[in-house]
Write a protein that holds these residues in place. Structure first.
Motif: not given
Length: 455
Positions: A176-185, A257-264
């Motif tokens: 819901t925000s343009t800024s968000f955290d991601v992580s990976a191994t 590759a993964q997809t996400l949706i930004y919706d505020k």
């Protein structure tokens, strides 16, 4: 300065003279007496000083190419014998059956670069056992023409052609925000080790243009993505997020590759007031992440609990009802609502919520009967009892009014000049009142009217 006679005071005694500034080489020391006789003896200026120099490339090299160039600088002392050659002994870290790691050692000679003091050598690692991925060593040495040698450094080469792997990625499906955290191994089995893990977000429908990008060099690998950095400037919608890893040799993993949706934006909720006994028809729409839940409550507090199963028809307020995610307009119904004020809710997949107020109106009249009264009485005091009730789920009983007046008319012919209302309030169902007919004109024998209304 050589080549000249140096005069000295004539002496028949032994005498010693000195000569300085000679460079390495073979010389002849001469003497001449007063009679003109001459003689010489050969002597040499020997070079016993090691050359100097150093590596000019890194001492640790990570590479995905079997061809590696090493550079050094080397020089002999002023007046020394001079640099003869530079050698680059090279071998792998793999030991043979006797435990010797230098069974494949080759003493390669370097090439001088122009007239400078720089020397280079390009090694082909495939010429050394095993010639594949692994660790290799180069220890360059400088030799002068007198045979003095000097080690100029030590180079360790990590030859790695294996792509690293992104083992897993944690990416939110909805934000819901343009800024968000991601992580990976991530992991690397080629030997050079992981350098960094990168994260790049692109608007769906085309991965070209400016991406929102960040990276991390330390495990656990994480980053913060800012969608305003993309070519769209962070508009709502679907994005592709690519996660990839680089090792120290420069190999890049395949992209995960993964997809996400930004919706505020909160969903739209539309509902009209209804009459008691009717079903509430609630229209929901969220075209970005899709509607996933709906609810009906009696307050504006966001529901906290969820019904156990999907439903498009509800009958218990205060719970989120899950429905199959849809980005199209959908309608749900809610039944069994009592008269009152309610709030119809919608929640989208990103977690945005919204509500619209609606009312259930009471349009049904109460019902009731007279259970006790006297049509004829010899007393001016009359007691009347009625039972009255509202429909189930209605607004509820408020009062019963007993409107009373005599049938006698006044001088103008008005028979209601003594009209009075007697109220009995409460939820009922029994309402009783006592009326004193003597308070109504003429207050004597006669006919009196009492009309009873339930509210």
């Amino acid at each position: 300065t050589g080549g000249l006679w140096y005069p000295i005071t004539n002496t028949t005694s032994e005498i010693t003279v000195t000569f300085s500034g000679l460079i390495v080489g073979t010389y002849y020391a001469w003497g001449k007496d007063a009679a003109g006789n001459t003689n010489y003896t050969q002597f040499k200026v020997n070079d016993v000083t090691k050359p100097t120099g150093s590596l000019t490339t890194a001492s640790t090299v990570y590479t995905k190419s079997s061809s590696v160039t090493v550079k050094v600088t080397a020089q002999d002392e002023t007046g020394g014998s001079g640099i003869d050659y530079i050698t680059f002994p090279t071998w792998s870290a793999v030991e043979d059956s006797t435990g010797n790691p230098q069974d494949d050692i080759v003493w390669h000679k370097g090439t001088q670069t122009g007239t400078s003091n720089e020397y280079t050598f390009t090694v082909d690692l495939t010429q050394h056992t095993p010639g594949t991925e692994g660790k290799y060593y180069i220890h360059p040495y400088a030799y002068d023409k007198a045979g003095n040698k000097k080690q100029l450094g030590a180079v360790t080469i990590y030859y790695d052609t294996t792509l690293p792997t992104v083992d897993s990625a944690t990416v939110p499906k909805y934000v819901t925000s343009t800024s968000f955290d991601v992580s990976a191994t991530a992991s690397d089995t080629g030997g050079s080790g992981l350098y960094w893990v990168g994260f790049a977000a692109y608007p769906a429908g085309g991965d070209g243009g400016k991406a929102a990008w960040d990276y991390d060099t330390t495990s656990p690998y994480s980053a913060t993505i800012d969608l305003t950095e993309t070519v769209t400037g962070g508009t709502e919608g679907k994005y592709n997020l690519h996660v990839y890893a680089y090792d120290n040799a420069g190999n890049r993993s395949t992209v995960k590759a993964q997809t996400l949706i930004y919706d505020k934006t909160a969903p739209t909720v539309t509902v009209a007031d209804i009459e008691h006994g009717s079903n509430a028809s609630i229209t929901l729409l969220d075209s970005t992440s899709g509607i996933t839940h709906w609810a009906v409550t009696t307050t504006t507090a966001v529901p906290t609990n969820t019904h156990s199963s999907n439903a498009t028809t509800g009958s218990t307020g205060g719970l989120w009802y899950p429905i199959t995610n849809t980005t199209s307009e959908t309608t749900v119904t809610f039944s069994g609502l009592k008269v009152g004020t309610y709030y119809a809710w919608g929640k989208d997949a990103a977690g945005n919520t919204n509500y619209t107020q609606f009312k259930v109106k009471d349009v049904t009249k109460p019902t009731g009967t007279i259970t006790s009264y006297k049509k004829y009485t010899n007393s001016p005091s009359v007691t009347i009892t009625v039972n009255a009730a509202d429909e189930t789920g209605g607004s509820g009983m408020s009062r019963v009014s007993f409107y009373t007046w005599s049938a006698a008319t006044d001088s103008t012919g008005d028979d209601r000049d003594d009209f009075k209302e007697y109220q009995v309030t409460g939820a009922g169902p029994t309402y009783t009142t006592t009326i004193d007919l003597s308070t109504h004109a003429p207050g004597t024998e006669g006919t009196y009217n009492i009309h009873i209304y339930a509210y």
